[in-house]
Design a protein around this motif. Sequence first.
Motif, PDB file in Angstrom:
ATOM      1  N   THR A  96     -11.153  -8.250 -11.127  1.00  0.00           N
ATOM      2  CA  THR A  96     -11.408  -6.882 -12.005  1.00  0.00           C
ATOM      3  C   THR A  96      -9.792  -7.224 -13.057  1.00  0.00           C
ATOM      4  OG1 THR A  96     -10.878  -6.117 -10.561  1.00  0.00           O
ATOM      5  CG2 THR A  96     -12.900  -5.965 -11.035  1.00  0.00           C
ATOM      6  N   GLY A  97      -8.854  -7.118 -11.769  1.00  0.00           N
ATOM      7  CA  GLY A  97      -7.536  -7.035 -13.167  1.00  0.00           C
ATOM      8  C   GLY A  97      -8.069  -5.039 -12.390  1.00  0.00           C
ATOM      9  N   ASP A  98      -7.173  -4.363 -13.764  1.00  0.00           N
ATOM     10  CA  ASP A  98      -7.260  -3.038 -13.502  1.00  0.00           C
ATOM     11  C   ASP A  98      -8.499  -2.382 -14.592  1.00  0.00           C
ATOM     12  OD1 ASP A  98      -4.927  -3.045 -12.257  1.00  0.00           O
ATOM     13  OD2 ASP A  98      -4.009  -1.430 -13.021  1.00  0.00           O
ATOM     14  N   VAL A  99      -9.628  -3.408 -15.374  1.00  0.00           N
ATOM     15  CA  VAL A  99     -10.627  -2.672 -15.794  1.00  0.00           C
ATOM     16  C   VAL A  99     -10.811  -1.688 -14.743  1.00  0.00           C
ATOM     17  CG1 VAL A  99     -13.373  -3.389 -15.960  1.00  0.00           C
ATOM     18  CG2 VAL A  99     -11.435  -4.616 -15.992  1.00  0.00           C
ATOM     19  N   LEU A 100     -10.860  -1.013 -13.642  1.00  0.00           N
ATOM     20  CA  LEU A 100     -11.431  -0.342 -12.923  1.00  0.00           C
ATOM     21  C   LEU A 100     -10.042  -0.573 -11.750  1.00  0.00           C
ATOM     22  CD1 LEU A 100     -13.023  -0.740  -9.913  1.00  0.00           C
ATOM     23  CD2 LEU A 100     -14.220  -1.591 -11.546  1.00  0.00           C
ATOM     24  N   VAL A 101      -9.645   1.554 -11.315  1.00  0.00           N
ATOM     25  CA  VAL A 101      -8.745   1.244 -10.948  1.00  0.00           C
ATOM     26  C   VAL A 101      -8.378   1.908  -9.216  1.00  0.00           C
ATOM     27  CG1 VAL A 101      -6.712   0.830 -12.354  1.00  0.00           C
ATOM     28  CG2 VAL A 101      -7.433   2.934 -12.118  1.00  0.00           C
ATOM     29  N   HIS A 102      -9.654   2.117  -9.680  1.00  0.00           N
ATOM     30  CA  HIS A 102     -10.479   4.017  -8.186  1.00  0.00           C
ATOM     31  C   HIS A 102     -12.037   3.406  -7.957  1.00  0.00           C
ATOM     32  CE1 HIS A 102     -10.255   7.437  -5.924  1.00  0.00           C
ATOM     33  NE2 HIS A 102      -9.081   7.091  -6.393  1.00  0.00           N
TER      34      HIS A 102
ATOM     35  N   HIS B 126       0.924  -1.008   0.201  1.00  0.00           N
ATOM     36  CA  HIS B 126       0.264   0.174   0.174  1.00  0.00           C
ATOM     37  C   HIS B 126       0.796   0.888  -0.223  1.00  0.00           C
ATOM     38  CE1 HIS B 126      -3.326   3.186   1.274  1.00  0.00           C
ATOM     39  NE2 HIS B 126      -2.552   3.376   2.277  1.00  0.00           N
ATOM     40  N   GLY B 127       0.317   2.581  -0.664  1.00  0.00           N
ATOM     41  CA  GLY B 127       1.513   3.886  -1.044  1.00  0.00           C
ATOM     42  C   GLY B 127       0.518   4.411  -1.860  1.00  0.00           C
ATOM     43  N   PRO B 128       1.787   5.215  -2.199  1.00  0.00           N
ATOM     44  CA  PRO B 128       1.221   6.775  -2.764  1.00  0.00           C
ATOM     45  C   PRO B 128       1.183   6.305  -4.513  1.00  0.00           C
ATOM     46  CG  PRO B 128       3.288   7.260  -1.164  1.00  0.00           C
ATOM     47  CD  PRO B 128       2.586   6.096  -1.608  1.00  0.00           C
TER      48      PRO B 128
ATOM     49  N   THR C 186      -3.921  13.480  -2.836  1.00  0.00           N
ATOM     50  CA  THR C 186      -2.697  12.050  -3.945  1.00  0.00           C
ATOM     51  C   THR C 186      -3.555  10.888  -3.651  1.00  0.00           C
ATOM     52  OG1 THR C 186      -1.725  12.156  -1.296  1.00  0.00           O
ATOM     53  CG2 THR C 186      -0.370  12.805  -2.705  1.00  0.00           C
ATOM     54  N   TRP C 187      -3.239   9.897  -4.463  1.00  0.00           N
ATOM     55  CA  TRP C 187      -3.503   8.507  -4.309  1.00  0.00           C
ATOM     56  C   TRP C 187      -3.282   7.715  -3.980  1.00  0.00           C
ATOM     57  CZ3 TRP C 187      -4.436   5.344  -9.923  1.00  0.00           C
ATOM     58  CH2 TRP C 187      -4.845   4.497  -9.679  1.00  0.00           C
ATOM     59  N   GLU C 188      -3.697   6.973  -2.792  1.00  0.00           N
ATOM     60  CA  GLU C 188      -3.120   5.896  -1.758  1.00  0.00           C
ATOM     61  C   GLU C 188      -3.658   4.464  -2.212  1.00  0.00           C
ATOM     62  OE1 GLU C 188      -2.479   7.105   1.984  1.00  0.00           O
ATOM     63  OE2 GLU C 188      -1.301   9.162   1.790  1.00  0.00           O
ATOM     64  N   PRO C 189      -3.380   3.542  -3.417  1.00  0.00           N
ATOM     65  CA  PRO C 189      -4.251   2.695  -3.502  1.00  0.00           C
ATOM     66  C   PRO C 189      -3.727   1.381  -3.137  1.00  0.00           C
ATOM     67  CG  PRO C 189      -2.318   2.886  -5.309  1.00  0.00           C
ATOM     68  CD  PRO C 189      -2.441   4.112  -4.860  1.00  0.00           C
ATOM     69  N   ASP C 190      -4.576   0.246  -2.911  1.00  0.00           N
ATOM     70  CA  ASP C 190      -3.376  -1.364  -2.381  1.00  0.00           C
ATOM     71  C   ASP C 190      -3.190  -1.370  -3.685  1.00  0.00           C
ATOM     72  OD1 ASP C 190      -4.039  -0.847   0.567  1.00  0.00           O
ATOM     73  OD2 ASP C 190      -5.908  -2.273  -0.085  1.00  0.00           O
TER      74      ASP C 190
ATOM     75  N   HIS D 128      -6.656  -2.310  -6.466  1.00  0.00           N
ATOM     76  CA  HIS D 128      -6.266  -1.425  -6.244  1.00  0.00           C
ATOM     77  C   HIS D 128      -7.291  -0.470  -5.247  1.00  0.00           C
ATOM     78  CE1 HIS D 128      -2.663  -1.778  -8.614  1.00  0.00           C
ATOM     79  NE2 HIS D 128      -3.124  -1.707  -9.342  1.00  0.00           N
ATOM     80  N   LEU D 129      -8.261  -1.150  -5.214  1.00  0.00           N
ATOM     81  CA  LEU D 129      -8.934   0.126  -4.085  1.00  0.00           C
ATOM     82  C   LEU D 129      -8.884  -0.787  -2.682  1.00  0.00           C
ATOM     83  CD1 LEU D 129     -10.177   0.285  -6.892  1.00  0.00           C
ATOM     84  CD2 LEU D 129     -13.197  -0.246  -5.159  1.00  0.00           C
ATOM     85  N   ASN D 130      -8.988  -0.070  -1.554  1.00  0.00           N
ATOM     86  CA  ASN D 130      -8.259  -0.013  -0.394  1.00  0.00           C
ATOM     87  C   ASN D 130      -9.664  -1.448   0.394  1.00  0.00           C
ATOM     88  OD1 ASN D 130      -5.458   0.955   0.686  1.00  0.00           O
ATOM     89  ND2 ASN D 130      -6.744   2.017  -0.520  1.00  0.00           N
ATOM     90  N   ARG D 131     -10.666  -1.662  -0.294  1.00  0.00           N
ATOM     91  CA  ARG D 131     -11.171  -2.483  -0.142  1.00  0.00           C
ATOM     92  C   ARG D 131     -11.748  -3.754  -1.227  1.00  0.00           C
ATOM     93  NH1 ARG D 131     -16.776   0.170   1.410  1.00  0.00           N
ATOM     94  NH2 ARG D 131     -17.462  -1.942   2.200  1.00  0.00           N
ATOM     95  N   PRO D 132     -10.917  -4.330  -0.843  1.00  0.00           N
ATOM     96  CA  PRO D 132     -11.258  -6.158  -1.382  1.00  0.00           C
ATOM     97  C   PRO D 132     -12.180  -6.589  -2.232  1.00  0.00           C
ATOM     98  CG  PRO D 132     -10.311  -6.987   0.116  1.00  0.00           C
ATOM     99  CD  PRO D 132     -10.588  -5.517   1.051  1.00  0.00           C
ATOM    100  N   PHE D 133     -13.193  -7.048  -1.393  1.00  0.00           N
ATOM    101  CA  PHE D 133     -13.737  -7.351  -2.230  1.00  0.00           C
ATOM    102  C   PHE D 133     -15.563  -6.304  -2.490  1.00  0.00           C
ATOM    103  CE2 PHE D 133     -12.388 -10.983  -0.311  1.00  0.00           C
ATOM    104  CZ  PHE D 133     -11.827 -11.977  -1.323  1.00  0.00           C
TER     105      PHE D 133
END
Length: 336
Positions: free
Chosen positions: A272-278, A76-78, A111-115, A320-325
Amino acid sequence: MNDDPAAAAAARSAVAARRRVLRGALAVAGAAALHPLAAVAGAGVAAAAPAPASGTSVIAVRRFGRYEVLALLDAHGPFPGTGQAAFPEATDADWARARRLDPAAFGPGDTWEPDFRCYAVRRPGGRVTLVDTGIGPVGSPASGWAPVPGRLPAVLARAGIVPGDVEAVVLTHLHEDHYGWSVTPEGVPVFPEARYLVQHAEVAALGPTRTARTYVVEPLLRAGRLHEVDGRTPLAGPAGPGSAVTLLPTPGHTPGHQSVLVTGGGGRLLITGDVLVHAVQLVAPGVRYLYEADPATARRSREHLLAEARRTGTVLATAHLNRPFIHPWAVDVLTH
């Protein structure tokens, strides 16, 4: 998530330096007798992994029939730059809804901080399909911008998964934050008994000097571990009636991007992979991400995926969301 040429050039230099460091460390440890994953983790690569966001679980589990789906937090990080720069079409209203859905993604100063998350699908008997392999160690191609080292080796061990358990590695696409633990810095497959599955269109789109080709595709080809698929592909055998793991083409983020559908026990889950990243693309699927190879195709894939998930009650498993499911229908409940 992206494949920055400048970062890739810097990363190649770092990889060479990292190889020298690892060789020395492994020689001292007598690591020649260790499996590659144990050797890399034993060199201290995973121990210093960045901490997850507050409240984020390193491992989260859902069951679908006899399948066990494990969300594995690599890091996890910016992300470099600001959220608005990465999603230039997002409105203030979109951002407000996204913040309610995934507040841990919002750092100071926009800033954006994804998992950075991988998934394991474990079937009866303990055999595992691993979906993506994260950002990798220090010196991996993602080192130019991602919060390396990742923690995947340690997280797999915590989940009771050893490299020999992994029968398939699905690479959703060939961006550097999704293949980092596929091979060691010496080019040895980390999961020696696994088929590494990637869409043919993804490999075909790589130029001869692209980092993904030289760092991961060519070593896997030399080892006889790379398996190219074309289109929708059944993967694992049934784990009971109505159970299956299926690769689904979801192009746009990259030419051969794929997602993974798990069905079992009457339920459905889509990695989903990166179909949606945020979260902003979950609340506003038309919002473009700056690093999509084909934004129009990516938008169609995302809108179709989300519409189908709503129609069928499919749980989304995000990278990449901070909630996996997350259930798509819950988006409206959580953001209004």
